[in-house]
Design a protein around this motif. Structure first.
Motif: not given
Length: 299
Positions: A40-48, A68-72, A76-82
């Motif tokens: 399971r993943f979140r868009l805020e952690r897409l890079g990870s 559906r389009r999630p709220q960002i 929650q954004i991690d370093a790999a996703t920045l």
């Protein structure tokens, strides 16, 4: 190795059942596919998430099913996703088609090949022709041309992939609620048994009839006409990237089209997938309805 980013609905399980080996099942947080999920993943952690796919030697990704389009949540954004955030923001600001194109670009830039559901399961795209016992009449063919023009215009506005047409008139267009909600507008209303004062019932009926006539005279488009003998037309958006969000129908669509009083379903050849074709045709045959797989621009 293949990773399936699975959304809701029947398509993800249908794909898995057709594959010789089970793919890695992934799901966006908050959306539960009808499958056992590995990641399971979140868009805020897409890079990870993409890093984990690389670690598991994933080379191909297929996206299938409804999300559906999630709220960002910026917190929650991690370093790999920045580094990906500008591209994710661009995607979230666009319509559905534009958003999917942007996400596909992110996946490809990360080194993954994005494959379409119908590439994995080509039998989901039916052959050209009328696949039921009932056949479309000449006016249905004219309605199909009107439906195609409508969906092309909707696609240019990135607003939907289906419409209902009857005798040359577009009665309804698909919106964010989807095809089922559009069809439900035409289900036959249930008349509850009369209760209370009969005079009140008659007075209410009279007011309702007057309002109906007023609406008809004023030509209000938000009051749908009957869909009896009309068609459901469904096709992909004209410039759509067909590796994601290709339109889909299945047995539930056939049943709802019958409940709406339609004569048949018209889908664009090579552009709309059909789940459980046998069941779809059985339902339509039982109702005297047709399924026409129509080439784009067919006269």
């Amino acid at each position: 190795m293949l990773a399936l980013i699975a959304g809701m609905g029947d398509l993800p399980p249908a794909l898995v059942s057709r594959l010789p080996e089970r793919p890695l099942i992934c799901a966006l947080d908050g959306f539960e596919p009808a499958l056992d999920v590995d990641i399971r993943f979140r868009l805020e952690r897409l890079g990870s998430f993409l890093g984990e796919l690389n670690a598991r030697e994933v080379t191909r990704i297929c996206m299938a099913g409804a999300v559906r389009r999630p709220q960002i949540d910026a917190a929650q954004i991690d370093a790999a996703t920045l580094p990906l955030i500008p591209k994710v923001q661009v995607a979230m600001a666009q319509g559905d088609d534009g958003a999917l194109r942007a996400i596909i670009a992110v996946l490809e830039e990360a080194g993954f090949a994005v494959v379409a559901a119908h590439e994995i399961a080509p039998d989901l795209l039916p052959p050209i022709g009328v696949l039921t016992r009932a056949k479309p009449e000449d006016w249905h063919k004219a309605d199909a041309a009107e439906g195609e023009a409508c969906v092309v215009a909707m696609g240019q506005a990135d607003s939907g992939q289906a419409c209902i047409v009857r005798v040359g008139r577009v009665l309804a267009k698909e919106d964010a609620e989807g095809t089922d909600a559009m069809l439900a507008k035409f289900f036959e209303a249930y008349d509850a048994p009369m209760a209370g004062d009969p005079l009140d019932y008659i007075m209410d009926l009279g007011v309702s009839a007057v309002e109906t006539v007023k609406d008809w005279l004023s030509g209000l488009e938000d009051t749908p006409a009957t869909a009896d003998d009309g068609i459901l037309f469904k096709a992909p958006k004209p410039q759509q990237d067909r590796r994601a969000d290709l339109p889909l129908i299945g047995p539930a669509t056939a049943m709802k089209a019958a409940e709406a009083g339609l004569s048949g379903i018209v889908i664009e050849a090579g552009g709309v997938m059909v789940l459980d074709m046998e069941a779809v045709c059985q339902i339509l045959d039982a109702q005297g309805m047709f399924l026409w797989v129509r080439p784009r621009g067919n006269a």
